[in-house]
Design a protein around this motif. Structure first.
Motif, PDB file in Angstrom:
ATOM      1  N   MET A   1       0.846  -1.195   0.000  1.00 48.48           N
ATOM      2  CA  MET A   1       0.000   0.000   0.000  1.00 48.48           C
ATOM      3  C   MET A   1       0.881   1.244   0.000  1.00 48.48           C
ATOM      4  N   PRO A   2       1.386   1.632  -1.190  1.00 50.82           N
ATOM      5  CA  PRO A   2       2.323   2.753  -1.253  1.00 50.82           C
ATOM      6  C   PRO A   2       1.725   4.070  -0.714  1.00 50.82           C
ATOM      7  N   ASP A   3       0.407   4.208  -0.754  1.00 51.79           N
ATOM      8  CA  ASP A   3      -0.210   5.471  -0.339  1.00 51.79           C
ATOM      9  C   ASP A   3      -0.825   5.418   1.056  1.00 51.79           C
ATOM     10  N   THR A   4      -0.483   4.408   1.835  1.00 52.33           N
ATOM     11  CA  THR A   4      -1.091   4.277   3.166  1.00 52.33           C
ATOM     12  C   THR A   4      -0.798   5.489   4.045  1.00 52.33           C
ATOM     13  N   PRO A   5      -1.796   5.911   4.833  1.00 53.25           N
ATOM     14  CA  PRO A   5      -1.549   7.003   5.789  1.00 53.25           C
ATOM     15  C   PRO A   5      -0.768   6.540   7.013  1.00 53.25           C
ATOM     16  N   GLY A   6      -0.517   5.233   7.102  1.00 52.27           N
ATOM     17  CA  GLY A   6       0.195   4.702   8.262  1.00 52.27           C
ATOM     18  C   GLY A   6      -0.728   4.493   9.449  1.00 52.27           C
ATOM     19  N   SER A   7      -0.175   3.867  10.496  1.00 54.77           N
ATOM     20  CA  SER A   7      -0.953   3.666  11.722  1.00 54.77           C
ATOM     21  C   SER A   7       0.023   3.511  12.876  1.00 54.77           C
ATOM     22  N   LEU A   8      -0.491   3.669  14.085  1.00 55.37           N
ATOM     23  CA  LEU A   8       0.366   3.522  15.258  1.00 55.37           C
ATOM     24  C   LEU A   8       0.907   2.092  15.323  1.00 55.37           C
ATOM     25  N   GLY A   9       0.069   1.128  14.922  1.00 56.43           N
ATOM     26  CA  GLY A   9       0.488  -0.264  14.942  1.00 56.43           C
ATOM     27  C   GLY A   9       1.706  -0.500  14.057  1.00 56.43           C
ATOM     28  N   ILE A  10       1.681   0.056  12.862  1.00 58.45           N
ATOM     29  CA  ILE A  10       2.820  -0.099  11.945  1.00 58.45           C
ATOM     30  C   ILE A  10       4.057   0.591  12.521  1.00 58.45           C
ATOM     31  N   ALA A  11       3.848   1.789  13.058  1.00 59.43           N
ATOM     32  CA  ALA A  11       4.983   2.559  13.591  1.00 59.43           C
ATOM     33  C   ALA A  11       5.633   1.820  14.762  1.00 59.43           C
ATOM     34  N   ILE A  12       4.815   1.204  15.606  1.00 64.15           N
ATOM     35  CA  ILE A  12       5.368   0.420  16.723  1.00 64.15           C
ATOM     36  C   ILE A  12       6.214  -0.724  16.175  1.00 64.15           C
ATOM     37  N   SER A  13       5.679  -1.419  15.174  1.00 65.22           N
ATOM     38  CA  SER A  13       6.427  -2.539  14.593  1.00 65.22           C
ATOM     39  C   SER A  13       7.778  -2.077  14.061  1.00 65.22           C
ATOM     40  N   GLU A  14       7.790  -0.931  13.384  1.00 65.15           N
ATOM     41  CA  GLU A  14       9.055  -0.423  12.839  1.00 65.15           C
ATOM     42  C   GLU A  14      10.043  -0.076  13.954  1.00 65.15           C
ATOM     43  N   ALA A  15       9.528   0.596  15.001  1.00 67.05           N
ATOM     44  CA  ALA A  15      10.409   1.024  16.095  1.00 67.05           C
ATOM     45  C   ALA A  15      10.997  -0.189  16.814  1.00 67.05           C
ATOM     46  N   ILE A  16      10.148  -1.189  17.086  1.00 66.74           N
ATOM     47  CA  ILE A  16      10.644  -2.389  17.781  1.00 66.74           C
ATOM     48  C   ILE A  16      11.642  -3.133  16.893  1.00 66.74           C
ATOM     49  N   GLU A  17      11.327  -3.245  15.598  1.00 65.79           N
ATOM     50  CA  GLU A  17      12.247  -3.944  14.691  1.00 65.79           C
ATOM     51  C   GLU A  17      13.628  -3.291  14.699  1.00 65.79           C
ATOM     52  N   GLN A  18      13.674  -1.969  14.619  1.00 68.10           N
ATOM     53  CA  GLN A  18      14.985  -1.306  14.620  1.00 68.10           C
ATOM     54  C   GLN A  18      15.727  -1.508  15.945  1.00 68.10           C
ATOM     55  N   ALA A  19      14.964  -1.601  17.033  1.00 70.52           N
ATOM     56  CA  ALA A  19      15.614  -1.794  18.340  1.00 70.52           C
ATOM     57  C   ALA A  19      16.223  -3.199  18.425  1.00 70.52           C
ATOM     58  N   VAL A  20      15.443  -4.210  18.076  1.00 72.48           N
ATOM     59  CA  VAL A  20      15.893  -5.590  18.331  1.00 72.48           C
ATOM     60  C   VAL A  20      16.869  -6.099  17.273  1.00 72.48           C
ATOM     61  N   THR A  21      16.973  -5.379  16.135  1.00 75.87           N
ATOM     62  CA  THR A  21      17.864  -5.882  15.084  1.00 75.87           C
ATOM     63  C   THR A  21      19.191  -5.131  15.025  1.00 75.87           C
ATOM     64  N   ASP A  22      19.439  -4.217  15.976  1.00 74.99           N
ATOM     65  CA  ASP A  22      20.730  -3.526  15.994  1.00 74.99           C
ATOM     66  C   ASP A  22      21.832  -4.561  16.231  1.00 74.99           C
ATOM     67  N   PRO A  23      22.734  -4.779  15.228  1.00 76.08           N
ATOM     68  CA  PRO A  23      23.742  -5.837  15.378  1.00 76.08           C
ATOM     69  C   PRO A  23      24.664  -5.604  16.582  1.00 76.08           C
ATOM     70  N   LYS A  24      24.837  -4.338  16.978  1.00 77.05           N
ATOM     71  CA  LYS A  24      25.684  -4.057  18.136  1.00 77.05           C
ATOM     72  C   LYS A  24      24.926  -4.189  19.451  1.00 77.05           C
ATOM     73  N   GLY A  25      23.607  -4.357  19.391  1.00 78.44           N
ATOM     74  CA  GLY A  25      22.821  -4.484  20.616  1.00 78.44           C
ATOM     75  C   GLY A  25      22.786  -3.213  21.445  1.00 78.44           C
ATOM     76  N   GLN A  26      23.002  -2.062  20.804  1.00 79.37           N
ATOM     77  CA  GLN A  26      23.056  -0.798  21.566  1.00 79.37           C
ATOM     78  C   GLN A  26      21.794   0.037  21.412  1.00 79.37           C
ATOM     79  N   THR A  27      20.761  -0.550  20.818  1.00 76.87           N
ATOM     80  CA  THR A  27      19.504   0.168  20.616  1.00 76.87           C
ATOM     81  C   THR A  27      18.400  -0.503  21.426  1.00 76.87           C
ATOM     82  N   ARG A  28      17.545   0.298  22.043  1.00 75.94           N
ATOM     83  CA  ARG A  28      16.362  -0.240  22.700  1.00 75.94           C
ATOM     84  C   ARG A  28      15.156   0.578  22.272  1.00 75.94           C
ATOM     85  N   TYR A  29      13.996   0.056  22.669  1.00 78.01           N
ATOM     86  CA  TYR A  29      12.718   0.677  22.323  1.00 78.01           C
ATOM     87  C   TYR A  29      12.172   1.370  23.564  1.00 78.01           C
ATOM     88  N   SER A  30      11.402   2.419  23.372  1.00 74.98           N
ATOM     89  CA  SER A  30      10.845   3.154  24.511  1.00 74.98           C
ATOM     90  C   SER A  30       9.362   3.400  24.268  1.00 74.98           C
TER      91      SER A  30
END
Lengths: 462, 462
Positions: free
Chosen positions: A197-226
């Protein structure tokens, strides 16, 4: 008597209050895959262990680190104010007090938890925090906190808000955060949605998924989610509000409030004010404690008490809460912070125990109340906060009818200067009253079929 | 020591301070048609007589009516704050204090005069006030004051700001004001301009003409005009700021400041802080008192001291002031409040007497200072206020070089939450350093040929 009741720095609370220590029935634990209670270790990729310890703690008082206090002094202790101009306007015998949480640099109560969260992460060796934001209050608060403490901050902002509220994004940039529209091209979750859905307005659910993904996939383990609400440690950090209010009322020899009010989206500003007084209620004090929600998103007044996911994308543990279902899509009301499908488990347990009595108010009544507020007290409140103002006016009018000198205390959770488009919609007649119809509630509830039931309340209603 | 130094309501100043009573040379009178000093009666169609009396008064102390104080208590006394986080960042031995005027509901110092102006008009039997606004600070303040006091309020907002700053207009609407884009179809002045230039972005000069026209042509005589800066009575009302600051410094046994700073567009926030201390300087105190202007609009540092019109449309009396000429069109810098061609005559006279030492700072240095401020103290200041912050940083660094424990006090005239587009321009690299070139200043001065010269200063420079 002064209209502003102030505390000195030396009188700031030095401990957070943990309601979990005093609830008659302990809150139900979060459940992980397979329906088993999750262990602290399972949360470790998402949060640092010192915050997880707070999350699961049942210790009554938890000390606030001196370095955190030194940062909170930028705006705390916050003023307790008496709404004398509103009282005169309503001709009420009630005395109306409000805790003014709009004085923090980002303009709301959110930094009360953003600052300690950032501090604990820094202590734990974390270099970078990720989060999501809808209307932008939480994203700005975390950006502010990370700048003070020296962490990188990445905010995934729901695309439609990102486009419609450029000033919120600018606030975050002034505080050095990297704020991107979600879904973004930076995560698998975001790329997948964009492909579909290239034109999606987004949602909080999607944004949470993105934020958590970036936190848990940091190869250095120096990122967390808040996270800015819902969880126990967030409620904990906000209890500085209610403790200050207590000390302030005491300093002018005012009695314990008869009524305590806060608007409630995920529950944190309400809990912050209410929990220290809830302890008094458990010990016998007579206080009406009222979390206020919009009739468009009536989870507390109409939702079932169940185990549900905290996010739309079903990535969090299951939490015991009143919920309209993780798939619930609320009407586009202007109080963006009150559109969440669930509620903080600690608040839910207090409701089940009969300690808190939720109330739903329509947004038209809330905007009317906000206008009365602006034209008497002077300030322009956040659309979320208007729900607390509306309930305070209801209670002040009730006190007038009853001829009672009640004391009403509510939480003024934030100003509305970044949210004037909601006032625009109201003033130009574009808003209508809206209560979520019962069959929509039933439909929302169907998404919860097969989910574990949560505890029954005393009446056996749930 | 607390970072916030607070006064109780009982300690609020109960009189305004009038610098005209103490200036070594009395300020030159305004001149009317034919170059003769204007009489109070000539101003009567524009202002109510009780305000005209204040405008021409040389009485040192003028009592603040109790009813005005009752309205000011909504946000006053305002906090004096110590910028400890900035001090630490700069590693300066200076103690930096700032008077926080951003806490009023409209977010700036402007309501300090809007409230008494509205009150005196109401006392005089006036039903309606008109005014103009550029960036919107003044229009919101007058809308706020009129709502509290029960007057109608009409604001002519420069078209380009009206279109670019919809949120300012919304603030005014929340407070019940009627805000229209200028030029409008509601006045002869507006219709004339629209007929000639239908696509004009408008100007403050046009908006002033429209506001004055509506005031003086009310057939019932129940409308007056209100101005937010420049005039003596406006400076007077703002002196509550400096008097509070004095009492607050005294309450913590702090010495008289070595340096006092305010940004200056028309002069009112600067004068409000500086005038009570200027009295001390006249009596021998050693204080550097610094009004700060942008290098893009350097009237105080580079303009001649002459008689000039207060407005572009040449409708006001001639005022004795430093001026770049009423026809001067400043570069579109983002501190809209500092683009005025002239300066309050009382401030100008104090400059001529050597009591105030103006300084010009480039907007790039100002935005850098604003970013440092936001990232240390936390709050986001108005683009105008950033000029005071930049000068405070210059002085703090100077104190460090000199190894002196100086006390620096500046006026934090307003927050920048409604002006984030300026930060956007800065952060995205769209702003460049800009000093008005000397030949532009010479050209601007040519519009003043044939205008009466104003007094010479001690050095005979003008």
């Amino acid at each position: 008597m002064d209209r502003k009741i102030l505390l000195q720095e030396k009188d700031i609370p030095r401990q957070w209050y943990n309601l979990a220590a005093d609830l008659p029935t302990p809150p139900l634990p979060p459940l992980g895959p397979g329906g088993k209670p999750i262990s602290p270790e399972m949360l470790a990729p998402v949060f640092p262990m010192n915050i997880i310890e707070q999350e699961v703690s049942t210790q009554r008082w938890i000390p606030i680190p001196e370095e955190v206090l030194d940062m909170l002094y930028r705006w705390r202790p916050a003023p307790l104010r008496r709404a004398v101009y509103l009282e005169r306007h309503l001709k009420t015998p009630a005395r109306i007090y409000y805790k003014d949480e709009s004085t923090s640099p980002p303009g709301s109560h959110k930094p009360n938890t953003a600052v300690p969260q950032a501090w604990y992460n820094k202590q734990f060796g974390i270099k970078r925090l990720t989060t999501e934001t809808g209307a932008g209050q939480w994203g700005s608060a975390l950006a502010f906190a990370c700048k003070l403490i020296g962490l990188e901050c990445k905010v995934f902002m729901v695309r439609i808000s990102f486009d419609q509220k450029p000033f919120r994004k600018l606030m975050m940039q002034v505080w050095g955060a990297n704020c991107v529209a979600s879904p973004s091209n930076e995560t698998n979750a975001g790329r997948k949605i964009l492909a579909e859905m290239p034109d999606t307005p987004g949602s909080l659910g999607i944004a949470i998924s993105e934020a958590i993904e970036q936190a848990v996939t940091d190869p250095k383990g120096q990122t967390r989610y808040s996270l800015g609400s819902v969880l126990n440690h967030v409620m904990l950090h906000q209890t500085i509000i209610g403790q200050e209010a207590k000390a302030q009322l005491k300093s002018i020899n005012e009695k314990t409030p008869d009524v305590i009010i806060g608007c409630a989206g995920g529950g944190s500003n309400f809990a912050g004010l209410a929990f220290p007084f809830t302890a008094d209620k458990i010990n016998g004090a007579k206080i009406d404690i009222i979390p206020v929600e919009p009739t468009a998103c009536p989870k507390m007044t109409k939702g079932p008490f169940v185990y549900d996911f905290g996010d739309t994308a079903c990535t969090t543990p299951l939490l015991a809460m009143f919920s309209l279902g993780h798939a619930f899509v609320p009407a586009p009301i202007h109080a963006g912070g009150l559109r969440y499908h669930g509620m903080a488990p600690l608040v839910c347990q207090a409701i089940v125990e009969g300690l808190h009595t939720p109330r739903a108010i329509d947004q038209i009544e809330c905007y009317k109340a906000a206008m009365t507020w602006a034209q008497t007290e002077g300030a322009i409140c956040a659309p979320e906060t208007s729900h607390a103002v509306a309930a305070a006016i209801q209670e002040a009018n009730k006190a007038k009818e009853e001829g009672k000198e009640k004391v009403i205390l509510f939480n003024y959770s934030g100003h509305g200067l970044m949210d004037l488009s909601g006032y625009d919609a109201y003033l130009s007649g574009k808003l209508s009253p809206y209560s979520l119809p019962d069959d929509e509630i039933r439909k929302a509830g169907e998404t919860l079929k097969g989910f574990p039931p949560a505890a029954k309340n005393k009446s056996g209603k749930w």
